[in-house]
Design a protein around this motif. Structure first.
Motif, short mmCIF file in Angstrom:
data_model
loop_
_atom_site.label_atom_id
_atom_site.label_comp_id
_atom_site.label_asym_id
_atom_site.label_seq_id
_atom_site.Cartn_x
_atom_site.Cartn_y
_atom_site.Cartn_z
N TRP A 113 41.15 81.52 25.26
CA TRP A 113 41.57 80.66 26.35
C TRP A 113 42.31 79.46 25.80
CZ3 TRP A 113 40.99 82.61 31.08
CH2 TRP A 113 40.05 83.61 31.25
N SER A 114 43.31 79.06 26.50
CA SER A 114 44.10 77.93 26.01
C SER A 114 44.78 77.25 27.20
CB SER A 114 45.16 78.44 25.04
OG SER A 114 45.92 77.39 24.55
N ALA A 115 44.88 75.96 27.10
CA ALA A 115 45.62 75.19 28.10
C ALA A 115 46.43 74.14 27.36
CB ALA A 115 44.69 74.53 29.09
N HIS A 116 47.67 74.02 27.71
CA HIS A 116 48.55 73.04 27.07
C HIS A 116 49.26 72.27 28.17
CE1 HIS A 116 47.95 74.74 23.11
NE2 HIS A 116 47.89 75.88 23.75
N PHE A 117 49.35 70.97 28.00
CA PHE A 117 49.88 70.13 29.05
C PHE A 117 50.93 69.18 28.50
CE2 PHE A 117 45.47 71.10 29.90
CZ PHE A 117 45.53 71.62 31.18
N HIS A 118 51.81 68.80 29.37
CA HIS A 118 52.64 67.63 29.07
C HIS A 118 52.61 66.77 30.33
CE1 HIS A 118 56.23 69.24 31.21
NE2 HIS A 118 56.60 67.98 31.22
N ALA A 119 52.56 65.49 30.09
CA ALA A 119 52.48 64.54 31.21
C ALA A 119 53.51 63.45 30.98
CB ALA A 119 51.09 63.94 31.30
N VAL B 142 53.42 62.68 21.95
CA VAL B 142 54.70 63.02 21.34
C VAL B 142 55.77 62.87 22.42
CG1 VAL B 142 56.00 64.87 20.23
CG2 VAL B 142 53.56 64.65 19.80
N PRO B 143 56.84 62.13 22.14
CA PRO B 143 57.92 62.04 23.14
C PRO B 143 58.42 63.44 23.49
CG PRO B 143 58.24 60.43 21.41
CD PRO B 143 57.12 61.32 20.96
N PHE B 144 58.58 63.69 24.77
CA PHE B 144 58.96 65.02 25.24
C PHE B 144 60.47 65.19 25.19
CE2 PHE B 144 59.46 68.37 28.52
CZ PHE B 144 58.70 69.33 27.91
N ARG B 145 60.94 65.42 23.97
CA ARG B 145 62.35 65.73 23.71
C ARG B 145 62.37 66.93 22.78
NH1 ARG B 145 62.22 60.04 23.51
NH2 ARG B 145 62.05 60.02 21.24
N ALA C 279 63.87 67.98 20.00
CA ALA C 279 63.75 67.80 18.55
C ALA C 279 62.38 67.27 18.17
CB ALA C 279 64.84 66.87 18.04
N THR C 280 61.87 66.33 18.92
CA THR C 280 60.57 65.73 18.61
C THR C 280 59.44 66.74 18.74
OG1 THR C 280 61.44 63.67 19.54
CG2 THR C 280 59.09 63.75 19.10
N VAL C 281 59.46 67.51 19.80
CA VAL C 281 58.40 68.50 20.04
C VAL C 281 58.47 69.61 19.00
CG1 VAL C 281 57.52 70.23 21.66
CG2 VAL C 281 58.21 67.98 22.49
N VAL C 282 59.66 70.11 18.71
CA VAL C 282 59.79 71.20 17.73
C VAL C 282 59.35 70.74 16.35
CG1 VAL C 282 61.43 72.74 16.58
CG2 VAL C 282 61.55 72.41 19.06
N ARG C 283 59.74 69.54 15.96
CA ARG C 283 59.29 69.02 14.66
C ARG C 283 57.77 68.87 14.62
NH1 ARG C 283 63.63 65.20 15.24
NH2 ARG C 283 65.45 66.04 14.21
N TYR C 284 57.20 68.44 15.73
CA TYR C 284 55.75 68.31 15.79
C TYR C 284 55.07 69.68 15.66
CZ TYR C 284 51.09 67.26 17.47
OH TYR C 284 49.74 67.16 17.58
N LEU C 285 55.59 70.67 16.36
CA LEU C 285 55.02 72.01 16.27
C LEU C 285 55.08 72.57 14.85
CD1 LEU C 285 56.55 73.63 19.48
CD2 LEU C 285 54.13 73.20 19.06
N TYR D 202 55.18 75.54 24.93
CA TYR D 202 55.97 74.33 24.73
C TYR D 202 57.47 74.63 24.81
CZ TYR D 202 51.82 71.64 23.65
OH TYR D 202 50.62 71.00 23.73
N HIS D 203 57.86 75.76 24.25
CA HIS D 203 59.27 76.16 24.34
C HIS D 203 59.70 76.29 25.80
CE1 HIS D 203 62.99 78.39 23.58
NE2 HIS D 203 62.58 79.22 24.52
N LEU D 204 58.90 76.97 26.59
CA LEU D 204 59.25 77.17 28.00
C LEU D 204 59.25 75.86 28.78
CD1 LEU D 204 57.33 80.49 28.68
CD2 LEU D 204 59.82 80.18 28.44
N ALA D 205 58.33 74.95 28.47
CA ALA D 205 58.32 73.64 29.14
C ALA D 205 59.59 72.86 28.79
CB ALA D 205 57.08 72.85 28.74
N LEU D 206 60.00 72.93 27.53
CA LEU D 206 61.25 72.27 27.12
C LEU D 206 62.46 72.88 27.81
CD1 LEU D 206 60.55 71.86 23.30
CD2 LEU D 206 60.81 69.99 24.95
#
Length: 94
Positions: free
Chosen positions: A6-12, A42-45, A47-53, A70-74
């Motif tokens: 089970w997994s849940a991932h969010f961005h707000a 993490v700022p939702f941009r 480059a920032t998200v991919v580097r974080y991942l 995260y890819h689909l949210a971006l």
């Protein structure tokens, strides 16, 4: 059937509250054990998200669905073309 992942991932989007204020709010109340010890802001941009991942300390610790989610949210926020271009640039630099 015996194991479930089970997994849940969010961005707000924090518009009127800063990340420090949100952390303070979340720390109020009864002390209990969270499944996670930290929450990273993490700022939702793209480059920032991919580097974080792809950070060395994180890259092998994600739930199997996390990178795709995260890819689909971006993509939903920035467009497929933009996100894939940024991802390709970052991957070339690795």
């Amino acid at each position: 059937m015996e194991r479930r992942g089970w997994s849940a991932h969010f961005h707000a989007r924090l518009r009127e509250v800063r990340s420090t204020d949100l952390q303070t709010r979340m720390s109020r109340g009864v002390a209990d054990r969270w499944e996670h010890r930290t929450i990273d802001f993490v700022p939702f941009r793209p480059a920032t998200v991919v580097r974080y991942l792809l950070r060395d300390d994180r890259v092998h610790r994600w739930a199997p669905t996390a990178p795709a989610l995260y890819h689909l949210a971006l993509v939903r926020a920035f467009s497929r073309r933009t996100v894939e271009r940024v991802e390709a640039q970052i991957l070339r630099r690795l």
